[in-house]
Design an enzyme around this catalytic site. Structure first.
Site, PDB file in Angstrom:
ATOM      1  N   ARG A 119       0.844  -1.194   0.000  1.00 45.83           N
ATOM      2  CA  ARG A 119       0.000   0.000   0.000  1.00 45.83           C
ATOM      3  C   ARG A 119       0.882   1.248   0.000  1.00 45.83           C
ATOM      4  O   ARG A 119       2.050   1.203   0.412  1.00 45.83           O
ATOM      5  CB  ARG A 119      -0.903   0.027   1.228  1.00 45.83           C
ATOM      6  CG  ARG A 119      -1.856  -1.152   1.343  1.00 45.83           C
ATOM      7  CD  ARG A 119      -2.668  -1.058   2.633  1.00 45.83           C
ATOM      8  NE  ARG A 119      -3.634  -2.144   2.753  1.00 45.83           N
ATOM      9  CZ  ARG A 119      -3.400  -3.295   3.396  1.00 45.83           C
ATOM     10  NH1 ARG A 119      -2.216  -3.500   3.968  1.00 45.83           N
ATOM     11  NH2 ARG A 119      -4.331  -4.224   3.478  1.00 45.83           N
TER      12      ARG A 119
ATOM     13  N   LYS B 212      -1.916  -2.561   8.061  1.00 48.38           N
ATOM     14  CA  LYS B 212      -3.017  -2.034   8.862  1.00 48.38           C
ATOM     15  C   LYS B 212      -3.032  -2.691  10.242  1.00 48.38           C
ATOM     16  O   LYS B 212      -2.745  -3.870  10.386  1.00 48.38           O
ATOM     17  CB  LYS B 212      -4.349  -2.279   8.151  1.00 48.38           C
ATOM     18  CG  LYS B 212      -4.546  -1.410   6.899  1.00 48.38           C
ATOM     19  CD  LYS B 212      -5.916  -1.636   6.298  1.00 48.38           C
ATOM     20  CE  LYS B 212      -6.152  -0.702   5.112  1.00 48.38           C
ATOM     21  NZ  LYS B 212      -7.490  -0.898   4.514  1.00 48.38           N
TER      22      LYS B 212
ATOM     23  N   HIS C  69      -2.587   2.701  -5.947  1.00 53.99           N
ATOM     24  CA  HIS C  69      -3.515   1.593  -5.729  1.00 53.99           C
ATOM     25  C   HIS C  69      -3.751   0.792  -7.010  1.00 53.99           C
ATOM     26  O   HIS C  69      -3.940  -0.428  -6.950  1.00 53.99           O
ATOM     27  CB  HIS C  69      -4.855   2.091  -5.191  1.00 53.99           C
ATOM     28  CG  HIS C  69      -5.818   0.973  -4.909  1.00 53.99           C
ATOM     29  ND1 HIS C  69      -5.655   0.120  -3.835  1.00 53.99           N
ATOM     30  CD2 HIS C  69      -6.916   0.540  -5.575  1.00 53.99           C
ATOM     31  CE1 HIS C  69      -6.625  -0.783  -3.852  1.00 53.99           C
ATOM     32  NE2 HIS C  69      -7.400  -0.555  -4.889  1.00 53.99           N
TER      33      HIS C  69
ATOM     34  N   ARG D   2      -0.990  -1.614  -7.235  1.00 50.98           N
ATOM     35  CA  ARG D   2      -1.261  -2.718  -6.300  1.00 50.98           C
ATOM     36  C   ARG D   2      -2.309  -3.655  -6.905  1.00 50.98           C
ATOM     37  O   ARG D   2      -2.191  -4.872  -6.829  1.00 50.98           O
ATOM     38  CB  ARG D   2      -1.745  -2.123  -4.978  1.00 50.98           C
ATOM     39  CG  ARG D   2      -2.221  -3.125  -3.918  1.00 50.98           C
ATOM     40  CD  ARG D   2      -2.524  -2.354  -2.642  1.00 50.98           C
ATOM     41  NE  ARG D   2      -3.376  -3.082  -1.715  1.00 50.98           N
ATOM     42  CZ  ARG D   2      -2.952  -3.934  -0.789  1.00 50.98           C
ATOM     43  NH1 ARG D   2      -1.657  -4.201  -0.682  1.00 50.98           N
ATOM     44  NH2 ARG D   2      -3.796  -4.528   0.044  1.00 50.98           N
TER      45      ARG D   2
ATOM     46  N   HIS E 299      -4.308  -8.733   3.335  1.00 50.97           N
ATOM     47  CA  HIS E 299      -5.750  -8.695   3.602  1.00 50.97           C
ATOM     48  C   HIS E 299      -6.089  -9.607   4.774  1.00 50.97           C
ATOM     49  O   HIS E 299      -5.475 -10.655   4.957  1.00 50.97           O
ATOM     50  CB  HIS E 299      -6.531  -9.157   2.364  1.00 50.97           C
ATOM     51  CG  HIS E 299      -6.586  -8.140   1.280  1.00 50.97           C
ATOM     52  ND1 HIS E 299      -6.861  -8.455  -0.037  1.00 50.97           N
ATOM     53  CD2 HIS E 299      -6.415  -6.788   1.300  1.00 50.97           C
ATOM     54  CE1 HIS E 299      -6.837  -7.349  -0.768  1.00 50.97           C
ATOM     55  NE2 HIS E 299      -6.572  -6.338   0.017  1.00 50.97           N
TER      56      HIS E 299
ATOM     57  N   TYR F 126     -10.216  -8.611  -6.849  1.00 49.49           N
ATOM     58  CA  TYR F 126      -9.226  -8.592  -7.921  1.00 49.49           C
ATOM     59  C   TYR F 126      -9.406  -9.737  -8.911  1.00 49.49           C
ATOM     60  O   TYR F 126      -8.670  -9.832  -9.892  1.00 49.49           O
ATOM     61  CB  TYR F 126      -7.805  -8.657  -7.335  1.00 49.49           C
ATOM     62  CG  TYR F 126      -7.466  -7.518  -6.416  1.00 49.49           C
ATOM     63  CD1 TYR F 126      -7.258  -6.240  -6.914  1.00 49.49           C
ATOM     64  CD2 TYR F 126      -7.367  -7.709  -5.046  1.00 49.49           C
ATOM     65  CE1 TYR F 126      -6.954  -5.185  -6.077  1.00 49.49           C
ATOM     66  CE2 TYR F 126      -7.058  -6.659  -4.186  1.00 49.49           C
ATOM     67  CZ  TYR F 126      -6.856  -5.401  -4.709  1.00 49.49           C
ATOM     68  OH  TYR F 126      -6.565  -4.364  -3.872  1.00 49.49           O
TER      69      TYR F 126
END
Length: 297
Positions: free
Chosen positions: A147, A171, A241, A244, A267, A276
């Protein structure tokens, strides 16, 4: 303690949310508080009811705020109410029966392999600090799928040249180890040499710096990607993004396991990774039609 201060402490200390996420939450709550003051002569968010929240939603719609943005604001408000409920500051959540506004799913169009090859293989990057840095940024996005905020926060000690890996803090401070391609390692070594030769390095820890020697920021990273890919792609959106997104899509098109791609992307669930797969499905259809014995019948 002030309820809002307690909430932000909770987001930072218990939920491990980033400073940017916490800022977004507090901004949304401040917006609702301002609405209450202007429309109802009150700033007591704790004592609000669904009727007042619904009036705020109507107001936001009239201001031409997108449904997606409105849903995010209401989500911030809902998180606050859940926190107040948890600490006993309120007896019920006024948003418990709220339904989110309908939104159109945005289809993210990845760069083609031809477009990426054009930037990385055909475009001539300056042999300057900034030129080598920019190339490394593009290579890292496409070869690791990280990211933008993860790239910005990379530190020198996150790179392990011996094991050819990159440690990324994602994250909620979740750590993952990503493999590095040999071609990317070559660019890393060239960049580190340039970085070490910089005379004025105000930031000694972070990997990516500006030419003034300070930590790079997200806006500059966006501009770098947009600038280079504007010369190679006619797509409307040209952002970190999308790189990515291209990383994930191209891996899936080549037969990579969905769970493996999920881990690489950082994720927490497969559902986030499955967005995706629509491009890989189209590729599979082409292969299926071309290879299946009965496709011509």
């Amino acid at each position: 303690m002030n309820a809002l201060k307690a909430f932000t402490d909770y987001l930072i200390l218990e939920k491990n949310y980033s400073a940017l996420t916490v800022k977004a939450y507090t901004s949304d709550l401040a917006g609702f508080s301002e609405f209450l003051r202007d429309e109802y002569n009150s700033e007591e968010v704790c004592n609000t009811n669904y009727s007042e929240i619904r009036s705020w939603i109507v107001y936001l719609v009239e201001q031409h705020i997108s449904n997606r943005s409105i849903n995010r604001k209401i989500s911030s408000l809902n998180s606050y109410f859940k926190f107040l409920l948890k600490v006993g500051a309120i007896e019920s959540n006024p948003l418990s029966k709220h339904r989110a506004l309908k939104t159109n799913k945005k289809v993210q169009v990845p760069f083609s392999k031809m477009e990426i090859d054009k930037v990385l293989d055909e475009f001539v990057f300056d042999e300057s600090f900034e030129g080598i840095r920019d190339k490394l940024i593009i290579e890292l996005f496409y070869s690791t799928g990280i990211r933008r905020i993860e790239l910005v926060n990379l530190r020198l000690n996150n790179i392990n040249l011996q094991s050819k890996t990159l440690k990324v803090i994602g994250k909620r401070n979740k750590e993952r180890i990503l493999p590095l391609l040999d071609c990317t390692l070559e660019t890393i070594n060239r960049y580190l040499e340039c970085r070490n030769n910089m005379e004025d390095k105000m930031d000694k820890e972070h990997l990516f710096l500006t030419r003034k020697g300070v930590k790079i920021n997200e806006t500059l990273v966006y501009r770098i990607i947009n600038n280079y890919f504007s010369k190679a792609s006619s797509k409307v959106k040209k952002s970190p993004h999308i790189l990515r997104h291209s990383f994930a899509t191209h891996l899936l098109n080549q037969g990579a396991d969905l769970n493996a791609v999920k881990e690489l992307l950082g994720h927490s669930s497969l559902a986030a990774t499955q967005v995706y797969t629509h491009n890989s499905i189209s590729e599979l259809k082409k292969v299926h039609v071309k290879a299946h014995p009965r496709s011509k019948k």
